[in-house]
Design a protein around this motif. Sequence first.
Motif, PDB file in Angstrom:
ATOM      1  N   ASP A  53      -1.129  -0.987   1.301  1.00 48.11           N
ATOM      2  CA  ASP A  53      -1.876  -2.147   1.801  1.00 48.11           C
ATOM      3  C   ASP A  53      -0.972  -3.376   1.918  1.00 48.11           C
ATOM      4  O   ASP A  53      -1.083  -4.146   2.876  1.00 48.11           O
ATOM      5  CB  ASP A  53      -3.063  -2.459   0.880  1.00 48.11           C
ATOM      6  N   LEU A  54      -0.081  -3.540   0.932  1.00 49.15           N
ATOM      7  CA  LEU A  54       0.867  -4.662   1.001  1.00 49.15           C
ATOM      8  C   LEU A  54       1.833  -4.493   2.172  1.00 49.15           C
ATOM      9  O   LEU A  54       2.155  -5.462   2.878  1.00 49.15           O
ATOM     10  CB  LEU A  54       1.647  -4.793  -0.306  1.00 49.15           C
ATOM     11  N   ASP A  55       2.303  -3.263   2.388  1.00 53.12           N
ATOM     12  CA  ASP A  55       3.223  -3.003   3.506  1.00 53.12           C
ATOM     13  C   ASP A  55       2.564  -3.294   4.849  1.00 53.12           C
ATOM     14  O   ASP A  55       3.237  -3.704   5.799  1.00 53.12           O
ATOM     15  CB  ASP A  55       3.722  -1.559   3.461  1.00 53.12           C
ATOM     16  N   ALA A  56       1.255  -3.092   4.908  1.00 54.50           N
ATOM     17  CA  ALA A  56       0.532  -3.372   6.156  1.00 54.50           C
ATOM     18  C   ALA A  56       0.484  -4.873   6.447  1.00 54.50           C
ATOM     19  O   ALA A  56       0.239  -5.276   7.588  1.00 54.50           O
ATOM     20  CB  ALA A  56      -0.877  -2.809   6.076  1.00 54.50           C
ATOM     21  N   LEU A  57       0.743  -5.696   5.432  1.00 56.31           N
ATOM     22  CA  LEU A  57       0.699  -7.158   5.609  1.00 56.31           C
ATOM     23  C   LEU A  57       2.056  -7.751   5.975  1.00 56.31           C
ATOM     24  O   LEU A  57       2.204  -8.974   6.025  1.00 56.31           O
ATOM     25  CB  LEU A  57       0.201  -7.811   4.304  1.00 56.31           C
ATOM     26  N   LYS A  58       3.054  -6.903   6.232  1.00 57.48           N
ATOM     27  CA  LYS A  58       4.422  -7.389   6.503  1.00 57.48           C
ATOM     28  C   LYS A  58       4.476  -8.392   7.644  1.00 57.48           C
ATOM     29  O   LYS A  58       5.241  -9.345   7.602  1.00 57.48           O
ATOM     30  CB  LYS A  58       5.347  -6.213   6.815  1.00 57.48           C
ATOM     31  N   SER A  59       3.671  -8.176   8.659  1.00 59.53           N
ATOM     32  CA  SER A  59       3.723  -9.071   9.821  1.00 59.53           C
ATOM     33  C   SER A  59       3.137 -10.445   9.505  1.00 59.53           C
ATOM     34  O   SER A  59       3.484 -11.434  10.156  1.00 59.53           O
ATOM     35  CB  SER A  59       2.989  -8.444  11.001  1.00 59.53           C
ATOM     36  N   ASP A  60       2.261 -10.535   8.490  1.00 59.38           N
ATOM     37  CA  ASP A  60       1.604 -11.814   8.177  1.00 59.38           C
ATOM     38  C   ASP A  60       2.349 -12.633   7.128  1.00 59.38           C
ATOM     39  O   ASP A  60       2.168 -13.848   7.058  1.00 59.38           O
ATOM     40  CB  ASP A  60       0.181 -11.548   7.670  1.00 59.38           C
ATOM     41  N   PHE A  61       3.156 -11.982   6.294  1.00 58.74           N
ATOM     42  CA  PHE A  61       3.811 -12.682   5.189  1.00 58.74           C
ATOM     43  C   PHE A  61       5.299 -12.398   5.197  1.00 58.74           C
ATOM     44  O   PHE A  61       5.763 -11.413   5.749  1.00 58.74           O
ATOM     45  CB  PHE A  61       3.223 -12.227   3.838  1.00 58.74           C
ATOM     46  N   GLY A  62       6.046 -13.255   4.517  1.00 52.86           N
ATOM     47  CA  GLY A  62       7.486 -13.089   4.427  1.00 52.86           C
ATOM     48  C   GLY A  62       7.863 -12.014   3.424  1.00 52.86           C
ATOM     49  O   GLY A  62       7.067 -11.613   2.578  1.00 52.86           O
ATOM     50  N   GLU A  63       9.106 -11.563   3.543  1.00 52.29           N
ATOM     51  CA  GLU A  63       9.586 -10.500   2.667  1.00 52.29           C
ATOM     52  C   GLU A  63       9.608 -10.940   1.213  1.00 52.29           C
ATOM     53  O   GLU A  63       9.354 -10.128   0.310  1.00 52.29           O
ATOM     54  CB  GLU A  63      10.982 -10.045   3.102  1.00 52.29           C
ATOM     55  N   ALA A  87       7.801  -8.987  -1.745  1.00 53.94           N
ATOM     56  CA  ALA A  87       8.615  -8.467  -2.851  1.00 53.94           C
ATOM     57  C   ALA A  87       8.054  -8.965  -4.186  1.00 53.94           C
ATOM     58  O   ALA A  87       7.981  -8.205  -5.167  1.00 53.94           O
ATOM     59  CB  ALA A  87      10.065  -8.899  -2.688  1.00 53.94           C
ATOM     60  N   ARG A  88       7.646 -10.218  -4.236  1.00 54.80           N
ATOM     61  CA  ARG A  88       7.047 -10.785  -5.446  1.00 54.80           C
ATOM     62  C   ARG A  88       5.729 -10.059  -5.774  1.00 54.80           C
ATOM     63  O   ARG A  88       5.472  -9.707  -6.928  1.00 54.80           O
ATOM     64  CB  ARG A  88       6.809 -12.281  -5.250  1.00 54.80           C
ATOM     65  N   ALA A  89       4.929  -9.834  -4.742  1.00 58.07           N
ATOM     66  CA  ALA A  89       3.651  -9.137  -4.944  1.00 58.07           C
ATOM     67  C   ALA A  89       3.889  -7.701  -5.425  1.00 58.07           C
ATOM     68  O   ALA A  89       3.158  -7.195  -6.282  1.00 58.07           O
ATOM     69  CB  ALA A  89       2.853  -9.130  -3.647  1.00 58.07           C
ATOM     70  N   GLU A  90       4.929  -7.071  -4.900  1.00 59.40           N
ATOM     71  CA  GLU A  90       5.253  -5.714  -5.313  1.00 59.40           C
ATOM     72  C   GLU A  90       5.674  -5.666  -6.782  1.00 59.40           C
ATOM     73  O   GLU A  90       5.292  -4.765  -7.526  1.00 59.40           O
ATOM     74  CB  GLU A  90       6.372  -5.165  -4.429  1.00 59.40           C
ATOM     75  N   MET A 143      -4.746 -13.087   0.905  1.00 58.35           N
ATOM     76  CA  MET A 143      -4.674 -11.696   1.288  1.00 58.35           C
ATOM     77  C   MET A 143      -3.943 -10.867   0.222  1.00 58.35           C
ATOM     78  O   MET A 143      -4.436  -9.855  -0.220  1.00 58.35           O
ATOM     79  CB  MET A 143      -3.924 -11.644   2.616  1.00 58.35           C
ATOM     80  N   ILE A 144      -2.756 -11.311  -0.168  1.00 56.00           N
ATOM     81  CA  ILE A 144      -1.982 -10.607  -1.190  1.00 56.00           C
ATOM     82  C   ILE A 144      -2.726 -10.658  -2.521  1.00 56.00           C
ATOM     83  O   ILE A 144      -2.801  -9.656  -3.239  1.00 56.00           O
ATOM     84  CB  ILE A 144      -0.563 -11.209  -1.316  1.00 56.00           C
ATOM     85  N   ALA A 145      -3.284 -11.819  -2.819  1.00 55.15           N
ATOM     86  CA  ALA A 145      -4.031 -11.971  -4.076  1.00 55.15           C
ATOM     87  C   ALA A 145      -5.227 -11.019  -4.114  1.00 55.15           C
ATOM     88  O   ALA A 145      -5.554 -10.461  -5.173  1.00 55.15           O
ATOM     89  CB  ALA A 145      -4.495 -13.412  -4.243  1.00 55.15           C
TER      90      ALA A 145
END
Length: 184
Positions: free
Chosen positions: A139-149, A153-156, A1-3
């Motif tokens: 879009d990354l912020d919308a994934l907060k519930s699925d992934f850890g902080e 943060a790394r993706a950001e 998802m992040i990728a």
Amino acid sequence: MIADVLADAASRMDKAVEMAKDDFATVRTGRANPQLFQKVLVDYYGTPTPLDQLASLNAPEARTLIVTPYDKSALKAIEQAIRDIPNLGVNPTNDGNIVRITMPELTQDRRKEYVKLVRTKGEDARVHVRGIRRKMKDDLDALKSDFGEDELARAEKELDALTRSHVDDIDDALKRKEAELLEV
């Protein structure tokens, strides 16, 4: 998802950089360049058609461009479309087979105007890349519930690095174009 989000961001930013380079190419530098005319639309039988689909363009000399239409009936329309280009200052001549365009010399004031224009286009491209970054961050912020902080943060950080590299690419292209414009 992040990728997927990061890959989408990279793709969109690559396109933004290419669009910026294309925009820079349409600003004239004193020598005849077929890319100056890549966005010219010719009224061909009532349909706006890109010039490069109606004719071949070549630059036999530094300040001369020859436009050879594939269909001789489009010669007048091509000549008129070139004459209607704003801020170019050319007067094409038509000999019945080709359209010859002689580029006038650029004055120092004109060169400075073109540098301002290119800088404006560069800033628009940088703003566009930053807009893509903002959208992808949402879009990354919308994934907060699925992934850890930590993952987010790394993706950001990756997204920021991607944005920085694309802005740097735009800046490099801008510097090259400015140097080309100011070269006498």
